[in-house]
Design an enzyme around this catalytic site. Structure first.
Site, PDB file in Angstrom:
ATOM      1  N   HIS A 227     -48.836  41.774 -10.820  1.00 17.45           N
ATOM      2  CA  HIS A 227     -48.031  40.970  -9.891  1.00 17.45           C
ATOM      3  C   HIS A 227     -47.914  39.550 -10.445  1.00 17.45           C
ATOM      4  O   HIS A 227     -48.895  38.973 -10.926  1.00 17.45           O
ATOM      5  CB  HIS A 227     -48.713  40.936  -8.513  1.00 17.45           C
ATOM      6  CG  HIS A 227     -48.061  39.992  -7.541  1.00 17.45           C
ATOM      7  ND1 HIS A 227     -48.626  38.791  -7.169  1.00 17.45           N
ATOM      8  CD2 HIS A 227     -46.880  40.079  -6.863  1.00 17.45           C
ATOM      9  CE1 HIS A 227     -47.835  38.186  -6.297  1.00 17.45           C
ATOM     10  NE2 HIS A 227     -46.772  38.943  -6.095  1.00 17.45           N
ATOM     11  N   ASN A 228     -46.697  38.971 -10.379  1.00 21.25           N
ATOM     12  CA  ASN A 228     -46.472  37.602 -10.880  1.00 21.25           C
ATOM     13  C   ASN A 228     -47.187  37.387 -12.215  1.00 21.25           C
ATOM     14  O   ASN A 228     -47.997  36.470 -12.365  1.00 21.25           O
ATOM     15  CB  ASN A 228     -46.922  36.574  -9.839  1.00 21.25           C
ATOM     16  CG  ASN A 228     -45.966  36.491  -8.653  1.00 21.25           C
ATOM     17  OD1 ASN A 228     -44.941  37.176  -8.625  1.00 21.25           O
ATOM     18  ND2 ASN A 228     -46.293  35.678  -7.668  1.00 21.25           N
ATOM     19  N   GLU A 257     -44.123  41.814 -13.945  1.00 19.06           N
ATOM     20  CA  GLU A 257     -43.170  41.172 -13.039  1.00 19.06           C
ATOM     21  C   GLU A 257     -42.636  39.895 -13.665  1.00 19.06           C
ATOM     22  O   GLU A 257     -43.390  39.112 -14.258  1.00 19.06           O
ATOM     23  CB  GLU A 257     -43.817  40.864 -11.690  1.00 19.06           C
ATOM     24  CG  GLU A 257     -42.804  40.336 -10.695  1.00 19.06           C
ATOM     25  CD  GLU A 257     -43.372  40.130  -9.306  1.00 19.06           C
ATOM     26  OE1 GLU A 257     -42.566  39.975  -8.365  1.00 19.06           O
ATOM     27  OE2 GLU A 257     -44.603  40.119  -9.156  1.00 19.06           O
ATOM     28  N   ASP A 259     -40.214  36.706 -12.447  1.00 26.07           N
ATOM     29  CA  ASP A 259     -39.435  35.985 -11.427  1.00 26.07           C
ATOM     30  C   ASP A 259     -38.430  35.088 -12.136  1.00 26.07           C
ATOM     31  O   ASP A 259     -38.828  34.137 -12.826  1.00 26.07           O
ATOM     32  CB  ASP A 259     -40.362  35.123 -10.555  1.00 26.07           C
ATOM     33  CG  ASP A 259     -40.996  35.921  -9.438  1.00 26.07           C
ATOM     34  OD1 ASP A 259     -41.045  37.154  -9.566  1.00 26.07           O
ATOM     35  OD2 ASP A 259     -41.463  35.313  -8.457  1.00 26.07           O
ATOM     36  N   HIS A 272     -42.691  30.750 -10.181  1.00 20.16           N
ATOM     37  CA  HIS A 272     -42.784  31.162  -8.781  1.00 20.16           C
ATOM     38  C   HIS A 272     -41.916  30.214  -7.967  1.00 20.16           C
ATOM     39  O   HIS A 272     -42.292  29.060  -7.748  1.00 20.16           O
ATOM     40  CB  HIS A 272     -44.245  31.119  -8.319  1.00 20.16           C
ATOM     41  CG  HIS A 272     -44.491  31.944  -7.098  1.00 20.16           C
ATOM     42  ND1 HIS A 272     -45.601  31.790  -6.309  1.00 20.16           N
ATOM     43  CD2 HIS A 272     -43.768  32.937  -6.525  1.00 20.16           C
ATOM     44  CE1 HIS A 272     -45.555  32.659  -5.311  1.00 20.16           C
ATOM     45  NE2 HIS A 272     -44.450  33.359  -5.424  1.00 20.16           N
ATOM     46  N   GLU A 306     -37.671  40.022 -10.469  1.00 21.27           N
ATOM     47  CA  GLU A 306     -37.476  39.377  -9.167  1.00 21.27           C
ATOM     48  C   GLU A 306     -36.361  38.358  -9.414  1.00 21.27           C
ATOM     49  O   GLU A 306     -36.609  37.241  -9.874  1.00 21.27           O
ATOM     50  CB  GLU A 306     -38.784  38.735  -8.714  1.00 21.27           C
ATOM     51  CG  GLU A 306     -38.764  38.166  -7.322  1.00 21.27           C
ATOM     52  CD  GLU A 306     -38.595  39.243  -6.255  1.00 21.27           C
ATOM     53  OE1 GLU A 306     -38.191  38.876  -5.137  1.00 21.27           O
ATOM     54  OE2 GLU A 306     -38.859  40.424  -6.523  1.00 21.27           O
TER      55      GLU A 306
END
Length: 692
Positions: A227-228, A257, A259, A272, A306
């Site tokens: 995640h992230n 991931e 973003d 983020h 994302e």
């Protein structure tokens, strides 16, 4: 053996000065080695001669390695450490330093002679628990014949296929003494090296490589997921760094991931959004992924985008993905254009897949493949103000409420009623959309909606809070859903410190991509690392049949007919060169071992050993722990070593986690790892494992 060592030390006391030459000291050492046998045994003369000969070989081997260092007489601590390294066994500096200091205690000079060195080596390497085993099978000799070793492997290690060829391979690999090795025998020196090696590890050797069938559809596997991935600290102000991707890939992570946001000069950036976290160029991220994607594993990597970019910068993203990744990037289907089943990891080896929203179907995208789609956009429906990682019911406050507020709210519904969200249209660049093949992001509505409408290549991301409610109230429907569609779980937004949820409860219902913050150490990441040790650490672990069967009625809270109970017995024998307590000025700790089972709720268990006082070098427990496990296919076992600081506080020293079904039977060593996942070699536990 201790009496022999002590006699040797008594004989050498005070004999290390300048008296006599170097050759005289060596001859004295060998004479001592031959003569000391009388102390240890009273066997008949023939056996005694054989033992003396083997003993002499052992001492000659030992001397051949160390003698040059003692030509000038004595050596200090640093030279002792370097000399121990030449013996090709791992030694911890803190423990060597402690034993060295005890040896030179009350001496003026902080140096040791050749006999002192041997005593230090034996004190650390010649473990009594290994001696006890070795003596049972060496038939009053100093060596194990290959037939003795086969008997040991079959009787004690439950290696029923072991034969003389097996024994010979072990001897050739671990026996350090040439003369013994040539005789197809194993000395105690070889035995301690074998018992301390990976070959005697608790983790099954054949699970260190890919052994599972990799030809099932992608949705039939647990997939190591991050995640992230770009964050290496917290979620609000911490830095973003390319190392996040490098590190995750080197650990076998297969779902990363990214973003993506509009950046300056028409170059997308990764960070983020709406926080103060650092920004890194999107193209740099893809370059790192291109470099490291298949270092740890040959199996496919999924890039979970994302995507918050404008259509213009989405096209830049598509260009970077194609130009940098080249043939690694999956841009078309394998085989038929009409997709009725996901391809397998085997079919997608060395391929990188893009997970993102997609305009239309795969078939429509393939028809456009040879056309120039730059400047073209399409629309997809989505909920207003909700990205793929926003969750309706994730309303947990950042700070806990006071007790009085909690009591008032006890009378209220546990979660606020869901508000109706407006639908909106999102614009997607066709160039990026058409790169999405088997991993199309689809907003999750309900299990019923997915069953009626979702295609096999469409997958959902569900926040942990919502997913936990499904586990509790709709587990059977959840299992049915994950048997059909790849489902990704991600941490709730309030985990601003990058903490992690317990991944086990989502593996229990078959969720494939249980995404964790890889940068945050703790039990959750230890479970993650332990689970994906399996199948060669390739990042894909085949789900149990009952989580792949679309007609399964399995639920983790009521396993029913899916229970295949096993009885597990673990005898915790000893520890070796454990990390000392941070409170100790020497090498001391008060270690205890906690053994935990993680699995379905019925299998969750935790048992503790007694505390061994002031001994991190060679604590001995000899305690047995028994467990009954209903669903071994989902169970992990964790060994955690702690230092008892007080009656209410313990300090973490090291741990090891592995799948229950990857556990060897017999006498086994357990390597220990730090909170950050670093190997603490030579720190280890020694256990005997039995299950049926």
């Amino acid at each position: 053996m201790q009496s022999v060592t002590s006699q040797w030390q008594r004989g050498s006391a005070g004999g290390g000065g300048k008296r006599g030459g170097w050759a005289e000291r060596v001859l004295g050492f060998l004479a001592w080695a031959q003569g000391s046998e009388g102390v240890e045994t009273e066997q008949d003369e023939a056996m005694s001669r054989a033992r003396r000969f083997l003993n002499l070989i052992s001492h000659t081997w030992f001397l051949s390695i160390i003698q040059n260092e003692f030509r000038t007489g004595k050596i200090d601590l640093d030279s002792t450490m370097k000399l121990l390294e030449k013996l090709q066994m791992p030694f911890d500096y803190t423990h060597v330093k402690h034993v060295f200091k005890k040896t030179v205690d009350k001496r003026k000079a902080q140096v040791i002679n050749i006999e002192d060195f041997r005593a230090i080596y034996r004190a650390i390497a010649h473990r009594t628990e290994f001696q006890e085993l070795f003596r049972i099978y060496c038939q009053n000799s100093k060596v194990l014949a290959d037939t003795d070793l086969v008997e040991f492997l079959k009787k004690e290690q439950y290696e029923t296929d072991a034969c003389e060829t097996t024994a010979l391979e072990i001897i050739l690999k671990h026996e350090p003494i040439d003369e013994v090795r040539k005789r197809r025998q194993m000395s105690f020196e070889g035995f301690i090296r074998y018992m301390s090696s990976e070959d005697s590890s608790i983790f099954k050797n054949n699970h260190r490589t890919v052994y599972q069938d990799m030809n099932y559809p992608l949705c039939d596997y647990f997939i190591s997921s991050s995640h992230n991935t770009y964050l290496i600290s917290d979620q609000l102000v911490g830095p973003s760094h390319l190392w996040g991707y490098t590190s995750a890939l080197l650990k076998g992570c297969r779902c990363l991931e990214i973003d993506c946001w509009d950046g300056s000069n028409n170059e997308p950036v990764v960070y983020h959004g709406h926080t103060l976290t650092g920004k890194i160029p999107f193209n740099s991220v893809i370059e790192v992924i291109d470099k490291y994607a298949f270092v740890a594993s040959d199996y496919p990597v999924v890039l979970s985008l994302e995507n918050h970019c404008s259509c213009k910068q989405q096209e830049v993203m598509a260009d970077h993905l194609q130009n940098i990744l080249g043939d690694k990037l999956l841009t078309s289907t394998i085989g038929d254009t009409e997709v009725t089943q996901l391809p397998s990891p085997e079919a997608l080896k060395f391929k990188i897949l893009i997970k993102n929203k997609k305009v239309g179907t795969i078939e429509e995208g393939l028809l456009r493949r040879d056309l120039d789609s730059h400047g073209e956009t399409g629309e997809v429906s989505d909920f207003e103000n909700l990205s793929d990682e926003d969750d309706f019911d994730d309303k947990t406050p950042l700070y806990p409420k006071s007790d009085s507020l909690k009591r008032k709210n006890d009378q209220r519904p546990s979660a606020p009623p869901r508000k109706k969200s407006k639908m909106k249209k999102l614009k997607i660049a066709i160039a990026l959309s058409d790169l999405v093949i088997y991993t199309k992001s689809e907003k999750f509505v309900s299990f019923e909606h997915s069953l009626a409408n979702q295609k096999c290549y469409e997958n959902n991301s569900i926040g942990e809070t919502r997913a936990q409610k499904f586990v509790k109230h709709s587990a059977q429907e959840f299992v049915s859903h994950t048997s059909r569609f790849i489902t990704r779980i991600y941490p709730k937004g309030t985990r601003t410190n990058s903490s992690n949820y317990n991944p086990q409860e989502f593996w229990n219902v078959g969720c494939q991509m249980v995404a964790l913050n890889f940068q945050t150490p703790g039990v959750q990441m230890e479970l993650q690392n332990g689970k994906f040790l399996d199948n060669g650490g390739c990042g894909y672990v085949l789900k149990p049949e009952f989580l792949r069967d679309r007609n399964s009625t399995f639920t983790p809270h009521n396993v029913g007919r899916y229970s295949k109970p096993i009885s597990l017995s673990i005898r915790l024998i000893s520890g070796h060169q454990l990390p000392p307590s941070t409170l100790s000025k020497t090498n001391k700790a008060d270690p205890l071992v906690q053994i935990e089972i993680h699995g379905v709720p019925e299998d969750q268990a935790k048992k503790k050993s007694s505390v061994v006082r002031s001994n991190a070098l060679s604590p001995r427990w000899d305690e047995t722990f028994s467990f009954t496990i209903q669903v071994p296919e989902l169970a992990l076992i964790r060994f955690c070593v702690k230092d008892e600081i007080s009656l209410v506080a313990n300090e973490f020293l090291g741990q090891y986690t592995l799948p229950l079904q990857s556990m060897n039977k017999g006498y086994r060593n357990i390597p220990l790892f730090s909170r950050e996942g670093d190997n603490l070699e030579p720190a280890s536990l020694f256990v005997h494992v039995w299950y049926y």
